[in-house]
Design a protein around this motif. Structure first.
Motif, PDB file in Angstrom:
ATOM      1  N   ILE A  88     -23.172  37.149 -38.959  1.00 26.38           N
ATOM      2  CA  ILE A  88     -22.792  38.225 -37.532  1.00 26.38           C
ATOM      3  C   ILE A  88     -22.361  37.310 -36.583  1.00 26.38           C
ATOM      4  CG2 ILE A  88     -23.822  39.798 -36.291  1.00 26.38           C
ATOM      5  CD1 ILE A  88     -23.634  40.770 -39.108  1.00 26.38           C
ATOM      6  N   VAL A  89     -21.165  37.526 -36.113  1.00 22.29           N
ATOM      7  CA  VAL A  89     -20.722  36.930 -34.660  1.00 22.29           C
ATOM      8  C   VAL A  89     -20.507  38.333 -33.626  1.00 22.29           C
ATOM      9  CG1 VAL A  89     -18.869  35.692 -33.536  1.00 22.29           C
ATOM     10  CG2 VAL A  89     -19.467  35.417 -36.015  1.00 22.29           C
ATOM     11  N   ILE A  90     -21.448  37.981 -32.557  1.00 16.78           N
ATOM     12  CA  ILE A  90     -21.713  39.218 -31.642  1.00 16.78           C
ATOM     13  C   ILE A  90     -20.717  38.800 -30.351  1.00 16.78           C
ATOM     14  CG2 ILE A  90     -23.029  40.203 -29.983  1.00 16.78           C
ATOM     15  CD1 ILE A  90     -25.251  39.874 -32.274  1.00 16.78           C
ATOM     16  N   PRO A 130     -19.529  33.475 -22.219  1.00 17.52           N
ATOM     17  CA  PRO A 130     -18.908  32.505 -21.172  1.00 17.52           C
ATOM     18  C   PRO A 130     -20.010  31.481 -20.555  1.00 17.52           C
ATOM     19  CG  PRO A 130     -17.729  34.589 -21.099  1.00 17.52           C
ATOM     20  CD  PRO A 130     -18.840  34.731 -21.868  1.00 17.52           C
ATOM     21  N   ALA A 131     -19.666  30.360 -20.346  1.00 15.84           N
ATOM     22  CA  ALA A 131     -20.789  29.383 -19.546  1.00 15.84           C
ATOM     23  C   ALA A 131     -20.988  29.884 -18.411  1.00 15.84           C
ATOM     24  CB  ALA A 131     -20.347  28.051 -19.873  1.00 15.84           C
ATOM     25  N   TRP A 132     -20.093  30.279 -17.567  1.00 17.35           N
ATOM     26  CA  TRP A 132     -20.198  30.842 -16.336  1.00 17.35           C
ATOM     27  C   TRP A 132     -21.024  31.903 -16.039  1.00 17.35           C
ATOM     28  CZ3 TRP A 132     -18.986  35.620 -14.178  1.00 17.35           C
ATOM     29  CH2 TRP A 132     -18.156  36.614 -14.835  1.00 17.35           C
ATOM     30  N   ASP A 145     -31.796  40.104 -16.301  1.00 14.48           N
ATOM     31  CA  ASP A 145     -32.552  39.512 -17.235  1.00 14.48           C
ATOM     32  C   ASP A 145     -31.879  38.226 -18.003  1.00 14.48           C
ATOM     33  OD1 ASP A 145     -34.465  41.515 -17.474  1.00 14.48           O
ATOM     34  OD2 ASP A 145     -33.037  42.843 -18.574  1.00 14.48           O
ATOM     35  N   GLN A 146     -31.539  37.285 -17.004  1.00 18.68           N
ATOM     36  CA  GLN A 146     -30.709  36.384 -17.317  1.00 18.68           C
ATOM     37  C   GLN A 146     -31.448  35.054 -17.989  1.00 18.68           C
ATOM     38  OE1 GLN A 146     -29.022  34.458 -13.714  1.00 18.68           O
ATOM     39  NE2 GLN A 146     -27.132  33.746 -14.802  1.00 18.68           N
ATOM     40  N   GLU A 147     -32.953  35.296 -18.115  1.00 27.34           N
ATOM     41  CA  GLU A 147     -33.631  34.160 -18.669  1.00 27.34           C
ATOM     42  C   GLU A 147     -33.362  34.406 -20.220  1.00 27.34           C
ATOM     43  OE1 GLU A 147     -35.934  38.011 -18.133  1.00 27.34           O
ATOM     44  OE2 GLU A 147     -34.853  36.672 -16.830  1.00 27.34           O
ATOM     45  N   ILE A 148     -33.052  35.400 -20.521  1.00 26.12           N
ATOM     46  CA  ILE A 148     -32.788  35.799 -22.207  1.00 26.12           C
ATOM     47  C   ILE A 148     -31.729  35.071 -22.803  1.00 26.12           C
ATOM     48  CG2 ILE A 148     -31.931  37.509 -23.811  1.00 26.12           C
ATOM     49  CD1 ILE A 148     -33.144  39.932 -21.938  1.00 26.12           C
ATOM     50  N   LEU A 149     -30.733  34.602 -21.818  1.00 23.84           N
ATOM     51  CA  LEU A 149     -29.701  33.861 -22.314  1.00 23.84           C
ATOM     52  C   LEU A 149     -30.079  32.560 -22.958  1.00 23.84           C
ATOM     53  CD1 LEU A 149     -26.584  34.727 -19.950  1.00 23.84           C
ATOM     54  CD2 LEU A 149     -27.587  35.883 -22.264  1.00 23.84           C
ATOM     55  N   ARG A 150     -31.025  31.709 -21.847  1.00 22.18           N
ATOM     56  CA  ARG A 150     -31.808  30.475 -22.149  1.00 22.18           C
ATOM     57  C   ARG A 150     -32.375  30.721 -23.386  1.00 22.18           C
ATOM     58  NH1 ARG A 150     -28.820  26.692 -19.227  1.00 22.18           N
ATOM     59  NH2 ARG A 150     -28.840  27.363 -17.074  1.00 22.18           N
ATOM     60  N   LYS A 151     -33.285  31.581 -23.728  1.00 25.97           N
ATOM     61  CA  LYS A 151     -34.066  31.601 -24.666  1.00 25.97           C
ATOM     62  C   LYS A 151     -33.375  31.667 -25.887  1.00 25.97           C
ATOM     63  CE  LYS A 151     -37.894  34.411 -26.634  1.00 25.97           C
ATOM     64  NZ  LYS A 151     -38.681  35.694 -26.527  1.00 25.97           N
ATOM     65  N   LEU A 152     -32.155  32.550 -25.888  1.00 25.07           N
ATOM     66  CA  LEU A 152     -31.743  32.683 -27.106  1.00 25.07           C
ATOM     67  C   LEU A 152     -30.673  31.428 -27.439  1.00 25.07           C
ATOM     68  CD1 LEU A 152     -30.041  36.256 -27.003  1.00 25.07           C
ATOM     69  CD2 LEU A 152     -31.879  35.554 -28.517  1.00 25.07           C
ATOM     70  N   GLU A 153     -30.440  30.558 -26.231  1.00 25.57           N
ATOM     71  CA  GLU A 153     -29.602  29.284 -26.684  1.00 25.57           C
ATOM     72  C   GLU A 153     -30.581  28.419 -27.250  1.00 25.57           C
ATOM     73  OE1 GLU A 153     -27.135  26.198 -23.734  1.00 25.57           O
ATOM     74  OE2 GLU A 153     -28.689  27.130 -22.912  1.00 25.57           O
ATOM     75  N   LYS A 154     -31.903  28.230 -27.039  1.00 30.71           N
ATOM     76  CA  LYS A 154     -33.060  27.613 -27.564  1.00 30.71           C
ATOM     77  C   LYS A 154     -33.295  27.615 -28.812  1.00 30.71           C
ATOM     78  CE  LYS A 154     -35.433  26.201 -23.156  1.00 30.71           C
ATOM     79  NZ  LYS A 154     -36.680  26.478 -22.286  1.00 30.71           N
ATOM     80  N   GLU A 155     -33.163  28.943 -29.264  1.00 30.22           N
ATOM     81  CA  GLU A 155     -33.314  29.480 -30.628  1.00 30.22           C
ATOM     82  C   GLU A 155     -31.974  29.220 -31.575  1.00 30.22           C
ATOM     83  OE1 GLU A 155     -34.489  33.344 -30.343  1.00 30.22           O
ATOM     84  OE2 GLU A 155     -36.269  33.017 -29.432  1.00 30.22           O
ATOM     85  N   LYS A 156     -30.866  28.570 -30.645  1.00 28.26           N
ATOM     86  CA  LYS A 156     -29.766  28.343 -31.375  1.00 28.26           C
ATOM     87  C   LYS A 156     -29.105  29.605 -31.917  1.00 28.26           C
ATOM     88  CE  LYS A 156     -31.029  23.565 -32.790  1.00 28.26           C
ATOM     89  NZ  LYS A 156     -31.377  22.694 -33.601  1.00 28.26           N
ATOM     90  N   LEU A 158     -27.300  31.674 -29.285  1.00 26.73           N
ATOM     91  CA  LEU A 158     -26.501  31.894 -28.420  1.00 26.73           C
ATOM     92  C   LEU A 158     -25.751  30.720 -28.027  1.00 26.73           C
ATOM     93  CD1 LEU A 158     -26.708  34.178 -25.286  1.00 26.73           C
ATOM     94  CD2 LEU A 158     -25.983  31.835 -24.820  1.00 26.73           C
ATOM     95  N   VAL A 159     -24.283  30.885 -27.932  1.00 28.98           N
ATOM     96  CA  VAL A 159     -23.611  29.656 -27.671  1.00 28.98           C
ATOM     97  C   VAL A 159     -22.625  30.028 -26.352  1.00 28.98           C
ATOM     98  CG1 VAL A 159     -21.474  28.090 -28.508  1.00 28.98           C
ATOM     99  CG2 VAL A 159     -23.440  29.033 -29.993  1.00 28.98           C
ATOM    100  N   PHE A 160     -22.752  28.944 -25.554  1.00 32.11           N
ATOM    101  CA  PHE A 160     -21.963  29.166 -24.326  1.00 32.11           C
ATOM    102  C   PHE A 160     -20.683  28.718 -24.607  1.00 32.11           C
ATOM    103  CE2 PHE A 160     -26.187  29.388 -22.345  1.00 32.11           C
ATOM    104  CZ  PHE A 160     -26.054  30.599 -21.800  1.00 32.11           C
ATOM    105  N   THR A 161     -19.473  29.604 -24.257  1.00 31.48           N
ATOM    106  CA  THR A 161     -18.111  28.885 -24.565  1.00 31.48           C
ATOM    107  C   THR A 161     -17.751  28.242 -23.237  1.00 31.48           C
ATOM    108  OG1 THR A 161     -17.364  30.923 -23.325  1.00 31.48           O
ATOM    109  CG2 THR A 161     -17.184  30.854 -25.880  1.00 31.48           C
TER     110      THR A 161
END
Length: 292
Positions: A88-90, A130-132, A145-156, A158-161
């Motif tokens: 799945i690619v979201i 997007p990384a910005w 709820d911006q902290e969710i992005l960091r949490k999903l990134e740690k769980e591998k 979420l990827v920031f372009t």
């Protein structure tokens, strides 16, 4: 009575069935009403017989089910169902803005979508943002709820372009290209309400992929809801759409209530399992062919 009886006998019904119907409707009933009741009676009889046969088979095979369970192909399918599910690619921006009613970048919407797929057993879920969007929320670009992005990134998950600043100007890579490219290469599913028309025009294989693998969705408050028929009424179900190999049988159309006695042929809008994929001519077409 004799006329109605002969009419029913020609259609393959028995005299007892005709008497049952006439006792219910009365001797003055119209032929169309009688025929309708006969069809219902015939279908009910066939269904009862099928259920009886099925129950007999179940009882007969009950003793051997436990020994065969480990060797059953269905059991293997259930065990390996996680491997059968597509990646799945979201489209994170699309999902977040949709949950935020196109006014706020709601990171909670991304979490709801990710959780929906993880609960279904998908092991390969990727979100592009997007990384910005890591930057602090501004009046012209509200983020919640911006902290969710960091949490999903740690769980591998979420990827920031990539994005950078050149002489005070932000240079942003096109995140939609990352989404379509990864989904295409991994043979997965794109989750977005975007049609990606610009990318579809770039490559014919991308256009075909986007047409066949795009999963749209809706948010009902905090409930993520993809459609049960992602490719339309006559396409695959959601369960099969998300699988590499379909294991859930498709029921595209309602079975015809007249069964084999249907005279509409290929014009019948109902499903005829006895015909398979071959269209069957109507009675009128058969008569025309015979007269020629």
């Amino acid at each position: 009575y004799q006329t109605k009886l002969e009419f029913a006998l020609k259609l393959g019904y028995s005299e007892e069935q005709v008497q049952l119907v006439l006792n219910k409707l009365g001797t003055d009933a119209l032929i169309n009403d009688i025929l309708g009741e006969l069809v219902k009676l015939g279908n009910k009889t066939e269904t009862d017989q099928t259920v009886t046969n099925a129950n007999t088979s179940v009882i007969r095979e009950a003793s051997s089910i436990e020994s065969q369970r480990s060797e059953s192909p269905l059991q293997e399918d259930v065990t390996e169902d996680g491997d059968n599910l597509r990646p799945i690619v979201i489209d994170g921006s699309n999902v977040a803005m949709s949950h935020g009613n196109k006014e706020v970048f709601s990171c909670r919407g991304i979490k709801l979508a990710v959780d929906w797929f993880l609960e279904r057993g998908h092991k390969d879920v990727t979100v592009f943002v997007p990384a910005w969007r890591k930057e602090q929320s501004r009046p012209d670009a509200l983020i919640t709820d911006q902290e969710i992005l960091r949490k999903l990134e740690k769980e591998k998950i979420l990827v920031f372009t990539p994005s950078r600043r050149v002489q005070g100007r932000r240079v942003v890579c096109y995140d939609d290209r990352f989404i379509v490219k990864l989904a295409f290469e991994s043979d997965g599913i794109i989750v977005s309400n975007d049609n990606y028309r610009d990318l579809a025009n770039e490559k014919p294989e991308w256009k075909k992929f986007i047409d066949e693998r795009l999963l749209m969705y809706s948010f009902v408050n905090d409930k993520f809801m993809p459609p049960d028929d992602p490719l339309g009424r006559h396409g695959p179900s959601l369960d099969n759409f998300l699988r590499k190999k379909p294991i859930v049988p498709e029921h595209k159309k309602q079975p015809c209530p007249y069964g084999k006695k249907c005279t509409y042929g290929h014009k019948c809008k109902y499903y005829h399992p006895e015909r398979g994929n071959q269209p069957q001519r109507s009675v009128a077409d058969e008569l025309r062919a015979m007269s020629r």
